[in-house]
Design a protein around this motif. Structure first.
Motif, PDB file in Angstrom:
ATOM      1  N   TYR A 180       0.821  -1.194   0.000  1.00 42.95           N
ATOM      2  CA  TYR A 180       0.000   0.000   0.000  1.00 42.95           C
ATOM      3  C   TYR A 180       0.867   1.261   0.000  1.00 42.95           C
ATOM      4  CZ  TYR A 180      -3.268   3.552   1.639  1.00 42.95           C
ATOM      5  OH  TYR A 180      -4.019   4.698   1.759  1.00 42.95           O
TER       6      TYR A 180
ATOM      7  N   LYS B  35       8.117   1.577  -5.604  1.00 44.03           N
ATOM      8  CA  LYS B  35       7.743   0.198  -5.872  1.00 44.03           C
ATOM      9  C   LYS B  35       8.372  -0.903  -5.011  1.00 44.03           C
ATOM     10  CE  LYS B  35       4.582  -2.245  -7.720  1.00 44.03           C
ATOM     11  NZ  LYS B  35       3.169  -1.984  -7.813  1.00 44.03           N
TER      12      LYS B  35
ATOM     13  N   GLN C 123       2.465   1.850  -3.355  1.00 45.63           N
ATOM     14  CA  GLN C 123       1.495   2.443  -4.284  1.00 45.63           C
ATOM     15  C   GLN C 123       1.372   3.934  -4.015  1.00 45.63           C
ATOM     16  OE1 GLN C 123       0.471   0.770  -6.705  1.00 45.63           O
ATOM     17  NE2 GLN C 123      -0.708  -1.072  -6.220  1.00 45.63           N
TER      18      GLN C 123
END
Lengths: 164, 114, 244
Positions: B65, B73, B68
Motif C-alpha cells: 500500500y 515500488k 502504491q
C-alpha cells in the motif's frame, strides 16, 4: 469460494451483523445478565446465610452442652459436699453417744465395785469376829486360858494379813 | 455418673460445616477452562500458524500500500515483508507467553487481577 | 468440485430472502441475516427462558445458563482483572453470538454466518478499534508504550516499533481468519465426507462412522473457536487496560 466472490452481499452482511448483535447486546445487558447475576447473588447469600445459621446453631448447641456439663459438675460437687457433711454428723453423734455410754458404763462399774468392796470388807469384818470367837473358844478349851481380846484381834489380823 | 456422649457428634457437625463453607468459597471461583484445554492442542497449533500468516499478510499489505502511495515500488514491500516476519515471531512469542502464563496461573491459582 | 452433484462450497452461498435497498446499499435480508437472527433468538430463549423461574436450585437449562455466565465472567476476570468488569456484557454477547452461530451451522442444511470472512472480519475490526480507543482513552499517548518492550535498549526501537506495530495491526486478521478458516474447513470436510457416504451407497457405513466422529469433533471446534475468539478479545482488552 462464495466468501470472496459475493462481494455485493458484504454490506448487507455487516449491516445485519451490527443489527442482530446490537439487539442481542441489548437483551443481554438489560435482561439476561442482570437476572443471572441476581440469581447467582441470591443463591450465594442464601447459602452463606444458611451456613451462618448452621454455625450459629452449632455455637448454641455447644453452649448448651457446656452449661449442661457445668450443671452436672456442680451437682456432683454439691452431692459430695452433702455426703461428707452428713457423714461427719453421723460420726459426731455416734462419738457423743459412745462417750455417754462409756461414762454411764464406768459409773455402773464404779457402783458395782464399791458394792463389792463394801460387801467384802463387811465379810472380812464378819470373818474376823468369827475367827476371834473360834480362837477364843479354842484357846479356852485347849489351853484353858482366857486370852485377852486385844491379843486375839492382833493374832487374827496377823493370820488374815498373811493370807492376804 | 455417665459421661455425655454427644461431643463427637458436635465435632462432626463442625467438620461438615467447615467443609460446606470451603465448598462455597471454592464455588465462587471454579476452574474455568480445563475442558476446553483438553482438545486445544490442535487449536494451539492452528492459532500459531494463523498468527504467522496474519503478520506476513499485514507486513506485505502495508508495504504494498505504501509503495502504491509513494511510488517506491518494490522497496517498502520488501522492508515490510521482513518486518512482517519479525511481527510473526513476536506474535508466536506472545502466544507462547500467554500459554505459559495460563499454565502458571492454573498451577498456583492466584488471581492476577489488580 | 470433484464430487459431482455435491458442491462443498454451495453451503456458503448467500441467498437473498427479502430484497431491501437502502440508498445505494443492498441490505437484503439473506439467509446469513436469518441465521444471525436465529442465533439471537435462541440465545435469548435459552438465557431468558431458562431463568424465568429464578430457581434457587437450578434445573438443567438454568444451570447451563449459569455455567455460561460464570465461564465468561471467569474468563474476563482471569484475563483482564476487575477493570474488565464493565465490558462483561459485550464479551458475553460476543461469546454467545459466535457460539450459537457456530453450533447452529452444524445442523445439516443450515447456514453458518461465522464461515464468512466479512462477518468475522467485521467483528474483529470492531473489537480492534474499540480496544485501541479504550487504550488511548485510558492512557492517552502513553498507550504507544505498548509498541516498545519495557527495558529494551533504545536503539532497538527503530526496528522493534515497526515490528510491534505490524504485529498489532495483524490482530484483526488473525482473529478473523482463525474463526473463518476453522468454520470453513470443518464444513467442507463434513460435506465432502457426507458426499462419500452418499456415493458409496451400501458401503457408505464406512465413511458414516468417520462422519459421526468428525461431526462430534466439529461441535468441539465450534465451542472452542467461540471460546478462543472471546479469550483473545479479553487478552486484547488486558493489553489496552494494563499495557502489555
Amino acid at each position: 469460494m462464495p466468501q470472496f466472490e459475493q462481494i455485493d452481499t458484504f454490506v448487507g452482511q455487516i449491516f445485519w451483523l451490527i443489527v442482530t448483535f446490537g439487539v442481542l447486546y441489548f437483551l443481554m445487558a438489560k435482561v439476561a445478565l442482570p437476572r443471572l447475576a441476581s440469581i447467582l447473588e441470591e443463591r450465594e447469600n442464601r447459602v452463606s446465610g444458611d451456613l451462618e445459621k448452621a454455625e450459629r446453631l452449632k455455637q448454641e448447641a455447644e453452649e448448651v452442652l457446656t452449661d449442661y456439663q457445668k450443671a452436672i459438675a456442680d451437682a456432683r460437687a454439691s452431692a459430695v459436699a452433702a455426703l461428707k457433711e452428713s457423714a461427719d454428723e453421723i460420726a459426731a453423734t455416734s462419738a457423743k453417744r459412745q462417750a455417754a455410754f462409756d461414762a454411764q458404763l464406768s459409773e455402773k462399774v464404779q457402783i458395782a465395785e464399791d458394792k463389792i468392796n463394801a460387801a467384802r470388807s463387811e465379810a472380812m469384818g464378819h470373818i474376823k469376829n468369827v475367827a476371834k470367837d473360834v480362837a477364843a473358844a479354842a484357846t479356852s478349851k485347849l489351853l484353858d486360858t482366857d486370852v485377852t481380846d486385844a491379843k486375839l484381834s492382833k493374832a487374827v489380823d496377823e493370820a488374815l494379813g498373811e493370807q492376804n | 455418673m455417665p459421661e455425655p456422649e454427644d461431643r463427637s457428634s458436635l465435632t462432626d457437625l463442625d467438620k461438615r460445616l467447615r467443609a460446606a463453607r470451603e465448598r462455597q468459597n471454592q464455588g465462587t471461583k471454579p476452574e474455568s477452562s480445563n475442558r476446553a484445554d483438553a482438545a486445544s492442542g490442535m487449536a494451539v497449533g492452528f492459532r500459531i500458524s494463523v498468527e504467522i500468516v496474519a503478520a506476513l499478510i499485514m507486513g506485505f499489505g502495508i508495504g504494498y500500500y505504501l509503495d502504491q502511495l509513494l511510488g517506491t515500488k518494490p522497496w517498502l514491500m520488501i522492508i515490510f515483508f521482513f518486518l512482517g516476519i519479525g511481527a510473526a515471531f513476536a506474535n508466536v512469542v506472545r502466544v507462547a507467553k500467554q500459554l505459559e502464563n495460563k499454565k502458571r496461573f492454573r498451577e498456583n491459582h492466584e488471581d492476577r487481577a489488580e | 468440485m470433484a464430487s459431482g452433484s455435491i458442491d462443498p462450497m454451495h453451503q456458503f452461498e448467500v441467498t437473498t430472502l427479502l430484497p431491501i435497498q437502502l440508498g445505494n446499499y443492498d441490505i437484503s435480508f439473506t439467509n446469513s441475516a436469518l441465521f444471525m437472527s436465529l442465533s439471537v433468538l435462541l440465545v435469548t430463549i435459552f438465557l431468558v427462558g431458562s431463568t424465568r423461574g429464578r430457581a434457587l436450585v437450578p434445573g438443567r437449562w438454568q444451570s447451563m445458563a449459569e455455567m455460561s455466565y460464570e465461564m465468561v465472567a471467569n474468563l474476563l476476570r482471569d484475563n483482564v482483572g476487575s477493570a474488565g468488569r464493565q465490558y462483561f456484557p459485550f464479551v458475553f454477547t460476543l461469546f454467545m453470538f459466535i457460539l450459537f452461530g457456530n453450533v447452529i451451522g452444524l445442523v445439516p442444511g443450515t447456514f453458518t454466518f461465522t464461515s464468512h470472512i466479512v462477518v468475522t472480519f467485521a467483528m474483529a475490526i470492531i473489537i480492534f478499534l474499540a480496544v485501541t480507543v479504550i487504550g488511548f482513552v485510558r492512557h492517552g499517548a502513553g498507550f504507544l508504550r505498548l509498541f516498545f518492550p519495557h527495558g529494551a535498549p533504545l536503539w532497538t526501537a527503530v526496528i522493534l516499533i515497526p515490528i510491534e506495530l505490524v504485529s498489532y495491526l495483524s490482530r484483526p486478521i488473525s482473529l478473523s481468519v482463525r474463526l473463518f478458516a476453522n468454520m470453513v474447513v470443518g464444513h467442507v470436510l463434513l460435506k465432502v465426507i457426507a458426499g462419500f457416504v452418499i456415493m458409496l451407497g451400501v458401503f457408505g457405513f464406512i465413511p458414516l462412522g468417520v462422519l459421526v466422529g468428525i461431526t462430534a469433533l466439529e461441535f468441539l471446534v465450534a465451542a472452542l473457536q467461540a471460546y478462543v475468539f472471546t479469550i483473545l478479545t479479553c487478552i486484547y482488552l488486558h493489553d489496552a487496560i494494563h499495557l502489555h
